[in-house]
Design a protein around this motif. Structure first.
Motif, PDB file in Angstrom:
ATOM      1  N   VAL A 128       2.336  -1.145   1.577  1.00 54.82           N
ATOM      2  CA  VAL A 128       1.084  -1.865   1.845  1.00 54.82           C
ATOM      3  C   VAL A 128       0.586  -1.557   3.257  1.00 54.82           C
ATOM      4  CG1 VAL A 128       0.079  -4.171   2.177  1.00 54.82           C
ATOM      5  CG2 VAL A 128       1.465  -3.686   0.155  1.00 54.82           C
ATOM      6  N   ARG A 129       1.487  -1.564   4.231  1.00 55.04           N
ATOM      7  CA  ARG A 129       1.093  -1.270   5.611  1.00 55.04           C
ATOM      8  C   ARG A 129       0.578   0.160   5.750  1.00 55.04           C
ATOM      9  NH1 ARG A 129       5.617  -3.153   9.732  1.00 55.04           N
ATOM     10  NH2 ARG A 129       3.945  -3.727  11.151  1.00 55.04           N
ATOM     11  N   GLU A 130       1.268   1.079   5.106  1.00 50.08           N
ATOM     12  CA  GLU A 130       0.851   2.476   5.167  1.00 50.08           C
ATOM     13  C   GLU A 130      -0.540   2.643   4.561  1.00 50.08           C
ATOM     14  OE1 GLU A 130       2.602   6.010   2.782  1.00 50.08           O
ATOM     15  OE2 GLU A 130       3.861   5.736   4.573  1.00 50.08           O
ATOM     16  N   SER A 131      -0.767   1.989   3.450  1.00 48.77           N
ATOM     17  CA  SER A 131      -2.079   2.045   2.809  1.00 48.77           C
ATOM     18  C   SER A 131      -3.145   1.469   3.730  1.00 48.77           C
ATOM     19  CB  SER A 131      -2.042   1.283   1.488  1.00 48.77           C
ATOM     20  OG  SER A 131      -3.291   1.317   0.865  1.00 48.77           O
ATOM     21  N   ARG A 132      -2.841   0.322   4.311  1.00 44.31           N
ATOM     22  CA  ARG A 132      -3.805  -0.316   5.212  1.00 44.31           C
ATOM     23  C   ARG A 132      -4.059   0.533   6.452  1.00 44.31           C
ATOM     24  NH1 ARG A 132      -1.430  -4.780   8.731  1.00 44.31           N
ATOM     25  NH2 ARG A 132      -0.709  -2.874   9.729  1.00 44.31           N
ATOM     26  N   ASN A 133      -3.006   1.021   7.082  1.00 40.20           N
ATOM     27  CA  ASN A 133      -3.143   1.716   8.354  1.00 40.20           C
ATOM     28  C   ASN A 133      -3.700   3.122   8.225  1.00 40.20           C
ATOM     29  OD1 ASN A 133      -2.046  -0.530   9.530  1.00 40.20           O
ATOM     30  ND2 ASN A 133      -0.027   0.363   9.826  1.00 40.20           N
ATOM     31  N   LYS A 134      -3.304   3.828   7.201  1.00 44.65           N
ATOM     32  CA  LYS A 134      -3.687   5.227   7.105  1.00 44.65           C
ATOM     33  C   LYS A 134      -4.838   5.479   6.142  1.00 44.65           C
ATOM     34  CE  LYS A 134       0.769   6.983   8.527  1.00 44.65           C
ATOM     35  NZ  LYS A 134       0.601   6.717   9.903  1.00 44.65           N
ATOM     36  N   VAL A 135      -4.721   4.972   4.958  1.00 48.26           N
ATOM     37  CA  VAL A 135      -5.696   5.288   3.920  1.00 48.26           C
ATOM     38  C   VAL A 135      -7.046   4.626   4.199  1.00 48.26           C
ATOM     39  CG1 VAL A 135      -6.207   5.141   1.459  1.00 48.26           C
ATOM     40  CG2 VAL A 135      -3.905   5.686   2.236  1.00 48.26           C
ATOM     41  N   HIS A 136      -7.024   3.338   4.493  1.00 42.30           N
ATOM     42  CA  HIS A 136      -8.292   2.648   4.710  1.00 42.30           C
ATOM     43  C   HIS A 136      -8.975   3.088   5.992  1.00 42.30           C
ATOM     44  CE1 HIS A 136      -7.805   0.191   1.237  1.00 42.30           C
ATOM     45  NE2 HIS A 136      -6.609  -0.194   1.632  1.00 42.30           N
ATOM     46  N   ALA A 137      -8.210   3.389   7.027  1.00 40.09           N
ATOM     47  CA  ALA A 137      -8.791   3.774   8.306  1.00 40.09           C
ATOM     48  C   ALA A 137      -9.137   5.268   8.360  1.00 40.09           C
ATOM     49  CB  ALA A 137      -7.832   3.425   9.432  1.00 40.09           C
ATOM     50  N   HIS A 138      -8.341   6.107   7.728  1.00 38.83           N
ATOM     51  CA  HIS A 138      -8.524   7.558   7.832  1.00 38.83           C
ATOM     52  C   HIS A 138      -8.381   8.224   6.470  1.00 38.83           C
ATOM     53  CE1 HIS A 138      -8.100   6.933  12.127  1.00 38.83           C
ATOM     54  NE2 HIS A 138      -6.985   6.267  11.883  1.00 38.83           N
ATOM     55  N   ASN A 139      -9.116   7.760   5.501  1.00 39.39           N
ATOM     56  CA  ASN A 139      -8.908   8.248   4.134  1.00 39.39           C
ATOM     57  C   ASN A 139      -9.193   9.734   3.962  1.00 39.39           C
ATOM     58  OD1 ASN A 139     -11.647   8.100   4.322  1.00 39.39           O
ATOM     59  ND2 ASN A 139     -11.940   6.884   2.470  1.00 39.39           N
ATOM     60  N   GLU A 140      -9.994  10.318   4.821  1.00 39.73           N
ATOM     61  CA  GLU A 140     -10.300  11.741   4.681  1.00 39.73           C
ATOM     62  C   GLU A 140      -9.155  12.639   5.136  1.00 39.73           C
ATOM     63  OE1 GLU A 140     -10.931  10.712   8.849  1.00 39.73           O
ATOM     64  OE2 GLU A 140     -11.550   9.713   7.021  1.00 39.73           O
ATOM     65  N   ALA A 141      -8.242  12.098   5.943  1.00 39.51           N
ATOM     66  CA  ALA A 141      -7.190  12.921   6.532  1.00 39.51           C
ATOM     67  C   ALA A 141      -5.821  12.715   5.886  1.00 39.51           C
ATOM     68  CB  ALA A 141      -7.100  12.622   8.030  1.00 39.51           C
ATOM     69  N   ILE A 142      -5.734  11.928   4.855  1.00 41.12           N
ATOM     70  CA  ILE A 142      -4.433  11.609   4.273  1.00 41.12           C
ATOM     71  C   ILE A 142      -4.275  12.292   2.925  1.00 41.12           C
ATOM     72  CG2 ILE A 142      -2.942   9.732   3.448  1.00 41.12           C
ATOM     73  CD1 ILE A 142      -3.442   9.735   6.463  1.00 41.12           C
ATOM     74  N   ASP A 143      -3.181  13.027   2.786  1.00 36.20           N
ATOM     75  CA  ASP A 143      -2.850  13.651   1.513  1.00 36.20           C
ATOM     76  C   ASP A 143      -2.190  12.588   0.638  1.00 36.20           C
ATOM     77  OD1 ASP A 143      -2.137  15.283  -0.594  1.00 36.20           O
ATOM     78  OD2 ASP A 143      -0.499  16.258   0.494  1.00 36.20           O
ATOM     79  N   ALA A 144      -2.757  12.332  -0.516  1.00 36.86           N
ATOM     80  CA  ALA A 144      -2.261  11.270  -1.406  1.00 36.86           C
ATOM     81  C   ALA A 144      -0.804  11.482  -1.794  1.00 36.86           C
ATOM     82  CB  ALA A 144      -3.136  11.184  -2.650  1.00 36.86           C
ATOM     83  N   ALA A 145      -0.354  12.714  -1.885  1.00 31.87           N
ATOM     84  CA  ALA A 145       1.023  12.997  -2.284  1.00 31.87           C
ATOM     85  C   ALA A 145       2.016  12.699  -1.152  1.00 31.87           C
ATOM     86  CB  ALA A 145       1.156  14.454  -2.703  1.00 31.87           C
ATOM     87  N   ALA A 146       1.526  12.563   0.073  1.00 31.08           N
ATOM     88  CA  ALA A 146       2.413  12.382   1.222  1.00 31.08           C
ATOM     89  C   ALA A 146       2.661  10.917   1.569  1.00 31.08           C
ATOM     90  CB  ALA A 146       1.798  13.093   2.433  1.00 31.08           C
ATOM     91  N   ARG A 147       2.160  10.017   0.770  1.00 28.51           N
ATOM     92  CA  ARG A 147       2.348   8.596   1.098  1.00 28.51           C
ATOM     93  C   ARG A 147       2.887   7.834  -0.102  1.00 28.51           C
ATOM     94  NH1 ARG A 147      -1.564   5.055  -0.618  1.00 28.51           N
ATOM     95  NH2 ARG A 147      -3.352   5.984  -1.611  1.00 28.51           N
ATOM     96  N   THR A 148       3.427   6.683   0.182  1.00 25.17           N
ATOM     97  CA  THR A 148       3.924   5.797  -0.862  1.00 25.17           C
ATOM     98  C   THR A 148       2.802   4.850  -1.249  1.00 25.17           C
ATOM     99  OG1 THR A 148       6.093   5.878   0.178  1.00 25.17           O
ATOM    100  CG2 THR A 148       5.720   4.131  -1.424  1.00 25.17           C
ATOM    101  N   ARG A 149       2.536   4.743  -2.509  1.00 27.97           N
ATOM    102  CA  ARG A 149       1.471   3.842  -2.966  1.00 27.97           C
ATOM    103  C   ARG A 149       2.036   2.451  -3.234  1.00 27.97           C
ATOM    104  NH1 ARG A 149      -3.181   6.422  -4.519  1.00 27.97           N
ATOM    105  NH2 ARG A 149      -3.027   8.668  -4.716  1.00 27.97           N
ATOM    106  N   PRO A 150       1.302   1.425  -2.802  1.00 26.97           N
ATOM    107  CA  PRO A 150       1.762   0.063  -3.109  1.00 26.97           C
ATOM    108  C   PRO A 150       1.649  -0.204  -4.605  1.00 26.97           C
ATOM    109  CG  PRO A 150      -0.287   0.012  -1.830  1.00 26.97           C
ATOM    110  CD  PRO A 150       0.089   1.443  -2.013  1.00 26.97           C
ATOM    111  N   THR A 151       2.585  -0.959  -5.136  1.00 27.79           N
ATOM    112  CA  THR A 151       2.530  -1.328  -6.544  1.00 27.79           C
ATOM    113  C   THR A 151       2.080  -2.780  -6.655  1.00 27.79           C
ATOM    114  OG1 THR A 151       4.806  -2.129  -6.625  1.00 27.79           O
ATOM    115  CG2 THR A 151       4.449   0.218  -7.090  1.00 27.79           C
ATOM    116  N   TRP A 152       1.558  -3.112  -7.813  1.00 29.50           N
ATOM    117  CA  TRP A 152       1.123  -4.487  -8.049  1.00 29.50           C
ATOM    118  C   TRP A 152       2.317  -5.441  -7.970  1.00 29.50           C
ATOM    119  CZ3 TRP A 152      -3.478  -6.596  -7.976  1.00 29.50           C
ATOM    120  CH2 TRP A 152      -3.621  -7.906  -8.452  1.00 29.50           C
ATOM    121  N   GLY A 153       3.416  -5.070  -8.595  1.00 28.00           N
ATOM    122  CA  GLY A 153       4.611  -5.911  -8.591  1.00 28.00           C
ATOM    123  C   GLY A 153       5.175  -6.104  -7.185  1.00 28.00           C
TER     124      GLY A 153
END
Length: 141
Positions: free
Chosen positions: A53-78
């Motif tokens: 969740v933190r990684e998504s918040r810090n990297k994806v939302h702030a710098h979504n153009e520079a993040i490779d989706a395969a290089a991060r862990t995605r938060p799950t609903w559970g």
């Protein structure tokens, strides 16, 4: 706090004979041990969920153009639901122990507080004058 600690596996006889200060120390010790932290993500599911969740918040939302989706862990609903349940449990224990406010039992049995300013004031006042603060001073000073 007694019921919470007994439900967490503490010895009932010890808990019933414990002072208020001991109960505070046992409760804070429990939360220090179980608090999710990204550094514990490799061996704790709750910590792994927090890291995602933190990684998504810090990297994806702030710098979504520079993040490779395969290089991060995605938060799950559970995982996110588990983090929310942990937070609700924490609020329920602290609200009852220090604010004499019943917020439910935690998890699915949780009553929302729509008066955040009032609750915030109670928390601030409690922390400033609490036994826990005096215990901390004794332990560190």
């Amino acid at each position: 706090m007694e019921i919470f600690l007994i439900n967490e596996g503490r010895n009932e006889t010890i808990i019933e004979g414990a002072s208020d200060a001991d109960l505070i120390l046992l409760t804070t010790g429990h939360y220090r041990r179980t608090l999710p932290h990204p550094d514990k993500a490799s061996h704790c599911d709750l910590s792994a969920a927090l890291k995602a969740v933190r990684e998504s918040r810090n990297k994806v939302h702030a710098h979504n153009e520079a993040i490779d989706a395969a290089a991060r862990t995605r938060p799950t609903w559970g995982g996110t639901e588990n983090l929310v349940a942990y937070a609700k449990d924490f609020v329920c224990v602290i609200a009852m122990a220090f604010l004499a406010r019943w917020m439910g039992k935690g998890g699915d049995d949780y009553y929302l507080s729509y008066d955040a300013a009032r609750t915030g004031h109670f928390v601030r006042t409690t922390i400033e004058g609490s036994k826990a603060n005096r215990l901390k001073e004794r332990m560190t000073g």
